[in-house]
Design a protein around this motif. Sequence first.
Motif, PDB file in Angstrom:
ATOM      1  N   SER A   1      31.862  27.409  31.230  1.00  0.00           N
ATOM      2  CA  SER A   1      33.174  26.650  30.668  1.00  0.00           C
ATOM      3  C   SER A   1      34.479  27.707  30.171  1.00  0.00           C
ATOM      4  CB  SER A   1      32.753  26.091  29.505  1.00  0.00           C
ATOM      5  OG  SER A   1      32.345  26.855  28.413  1.00  0.00           O
TER       6      SER A   1
ATOM      7  N   ARG B   1      42.761  22.201  31.676  1.00  0.00           N
ATOM      8  CA  ARG B   1      41.794  21.618  32.744  1.00  0.00           C
ATOM      9  C   ARG B   1      41.990  22.038  34.096  1.00  0.00           C
ATOM     10  NH1 ARG B   1      40.711  15.333  31.617  1.00  0.00           N
ATOM     11  NH2 ARG B   1      39.952  15.674  33.547  1.00  0.00           N
TER      12      ARG B   1
ATOM     13  N   VAL C   1      35.333  22.065  35.148  1.00  0.00           N
ATOM     14  CA  VAL C   1      36.004  20.932  35.303  1.00  0.00           C
ATOM     15  C   VAL C   1      36.323  20.353  36.463  1.00  0.00           C
ATOM     16  CG1 VAL C   1      38.109  19.539  34.473  1.00  0.00           C
ATOM     17  CG2 VAL C   1      37.205  21.076  32.836  1.00  0.00           C
TER      18      VAL C   1
ATOM     19  N   SER D   1      35.106  17.476  31.187  1.00  0.00           N
ATOM     20  CA  SER D   1      36.451  18.008  30.509  1.00  0.00           C
ATOM     21  C   SER D   1      36.217  18.536  29.091  1.00  0.00           C
ATOM     22  CB  SER D   1      37.555  17.105  30.513  1.00  0.00           C
ATOM     23  OG  SER D   1      37.462  15.968  29.741  1.00  0.00           O
TER      24      SER D   1
END
Length: 182
Positions: free
Chosen positions: A25, A36, A42, A48
Amino acid sequence: MSNARLNAVRRRMLADRVDALWVRSTDRYLNEYVPRDESTRVWLSRFSGSMGEALVTAQSASVFVDGRYWLQAEQEVSSEWCVVRVPHGRGIDEVVRDRLVELGAVTVGLEADRWTLQEYEALRAELPDGTAVKLLQPSPVQLAREELEPPVHPEVRESEGRREGEEPGSCGCAWRRSSPSC
């Protein structure tokens, strides 16, 4: 769309000869809160939330999230993805590592710029003997993204917002008139 993304990443994984790809992440600066459009996780999974890891193999795709994101992940990822609910008291990385062991992955691919040396060495030490860990740069996700969504060339970006034939700086708005780089 997600299926095309997964397929493109899996093709890259095959070319890189990895059985599993761990998609983090964080960004290349190891930030948790990543815009994003800069997050490989994502882009690939559509999840998200600020924290969660993805694991892709030839047969499966999973996103691992803690209790804060269980419902959000289930709403955002497609049916091709399995949402793994990390139990309270366990770390996401720990659960992903355990899943790698369950899968019997022989070669695990990591996005090289999303791991510290300390994290990489700890992972290698925690995986069973015979499991190879391969640092990939650029990552299969980055390469798949460029394949499916080629970057916009700077010349095109400069012309956005202007009419055909209009020169830079001639848009007429007050703040742009003071800037020669309109």
